[in-house]
Design a protein around this motif. Structure first.
Motif, PDB file in Angstrom:
ATOM      1  N   LEU A 143     139.348  84.792  48.924  1.00  7.19           N
ATOM      2  CA  LEU A 143     140.610  84.846  48.462  1.00  7.19           C
ATOM      3  C   LEU A 143     141.517  83.692  48.960  1.00  7.19           C
ATOM      4  CD1 LEU A 143     142.704  86.437  46.653  1.00  7.19           C
ATOM      5  CD2 LEU A 143     142.998  87.990  48.566  1.00  7.19           C
ATOM      6  N   HIS A 144     141.304  83.200  50.265  1.00 10.88           N
ATOM      7  CA  HIS A 144     142.072  82.497  51.009  1.00 10.88           C
ATOM      8  C   HIS A 144     141.931  80.916  50.315  1.00 10.88           C
ATOM      9  CE1 HIS A 144     138.074  81.849  52.966  1.00 10.88           C
ATOM     10  NE2 HIS A 144     138.522  80.518  53.225  1.00 10.88           N
ATOM     11  N   ASP A 145     140.798  80.479  49.663  1.00 10.76           N
ATOM     12  CA  ASP A 145     140.317  79.506  48.820  1.00 10.76           C
ATOM     13  C   ASP A 145     141.015  79.531  47.452  1.00 10.76           C
ATOM     14  OD1 ASP A 145     138.896  77.662  50.654  1.00 10.76           O
ATOM     15  OD2 ASP A 145     137.026  78.835  50.448  1.00 10.76           O
ATOM     16  N   ARG A 146     140.957  80.701  47.232  1.00 13.43           N
ATOM     17  CA  ARG A 146     141.610  80.917  45.789  1.00 13.43           C
ATOM     18  C   ARG A 146     143.026  80.741  45.611  1.00 13.43           C
ATOM     19  NH1 ARG A 146     138.571  83.494  41.385  1.00 13.43           N
ATOM     20  NH2 ARG A 146     140.868  83.783  40.530  1.00 13.43           N
ATOM     21  N   LEU A 147     143.696  81.149  46.676  1.00 13.17           N
ATOM     22  CA  LEU A 147     145.184  81.000  46.556  1.00 13.17           C
ATOM     23  C   LEU A 147     145.589  79.732  47.043  1.00 13.17           C
ATOM     24  CD1 LEU A 147     146.056  84.611  48.271  1.00 13.17           C
ATOM     25  CD2 LEU A 147     146.327  83.746  45.852  1.00 13.17           C
ATOM     26  N   ALA A 148     144.857  78.937  47.570  1.00 12.22           N
ATOM     27  CA  ALA A 148     145.172  77.541  47.993  1.00 12.22           C
ATOM     28  C   ALA A 148     144.544  76.510  46.968  1.00 12.22           C
ATOM     29  CB  ALA A 148     144.342  77.258  49.513  1.00 12.22           C
ATOM     30  N   ARG A 149     143.770  77.123  46.119  1.00  9.97           N
ATOM     31  CA  ARG A 149     142.953  76.223  45.051  1.00  9.97           C
ATOM     32  C   ARG A 149     142.118  74.987  45.868  1.00  9.97           C
ATOM     33  NH1 ARG A 149     148.327  75.860  43.047  1.00  9.97           N
ATOM     34  NH2 ARG A 149     148.311  73.553  43.203  1.00  9.97           N
ATOM     35  N   THR A 150     141.542  75.726  46.713  1.00  9.36           N
ATOM     36  CA  THR A 150     140.297  74.623  47.249  1.00  9.36           C
ATOM     37  C   THR A 150     138.954  75.446  47.234  1.00  9.36           C
ATOM     38  OG1 THR A 150     140.804  75.939  49.435  1.00  9.36           O
ATOM     39  CG2 THR A 150     141.992  73.986  49.117  1.00  9.36           C
TER      40      THR A 150
END
Length: 155
Positions: A143-150
């Motif tokens: 989820l941290h990658d999804r929210l940061a779009r990474t």
């Protein structure tokens, strides 16, 4: 369907059951436009966890050896602060931490490829909370990658 098939489908999970029913999901990272394997493909969980362990061990070692008198709660707190700073500075500039570099991984932004410092800050803050990193989508992105779009890819 006998009991073995029923138990087998339950153990393999809903994705396998849907694939057996004819649904096609493709490979992990296909929806993101990443190759199936090799450089640029989605990083596998084993490498990601290994890189995280190396980075955390490095931060604990620095906190234990340079900042605190012995191992205790303050060492863990300092290690988390160092981990946050390490992640923000390295992912937001060069795209990888020492652990990611060791395991052949890199964090890239979707679309542009280069992680902007603000995205690195958001990703690092969510990673330090731990819970967003434990919630994954079907591509294996936290989820941290999804929210940061990474996305974390192999180099």
């Amino acid at each position: 369907m006998d009991n073995r098939q029923a138990i087998g489908s339950w153990l393999s999970g809903p994705r396998a059951a849907l694939e057996d029913a004819g649904a096609e999901f493709g490979y992990r990272g296909e929806q993101l436009g990443l190759p199936e394997d090799g450089p640029g493909s989605l990083a596998r969980p084993g490498r990601r966890i290994g890189a995280l362990a190396v980075d955390w061990a490095l931060c604990v070692l620095i906190a234990y050896g340079l900042i605190t008198d012995g191992y205790g709660q303050s060492t863990s707190n300092w290690a988390l602060l160092l981990f946050f700073a390490l992640s923000v500075l390295t992912v937001g500039t060069v795209g990888f931490t020492p652990g990611k570099r060791l395991f052949g991984l890199r964090v890239v932004a979707l679309g542009s490829g280069r992680v902007q410092p603000v995205r690195g800050l958001v990703r690092s803050a969510l990673l330090c909370l731990a819970v967003p990193a434990l919630i994954w989508d079907r591509d294996g992105r936290g989820l941290h990658d999804r929210l940061a779009r990474t996305v974390e890819v192999r180099t």
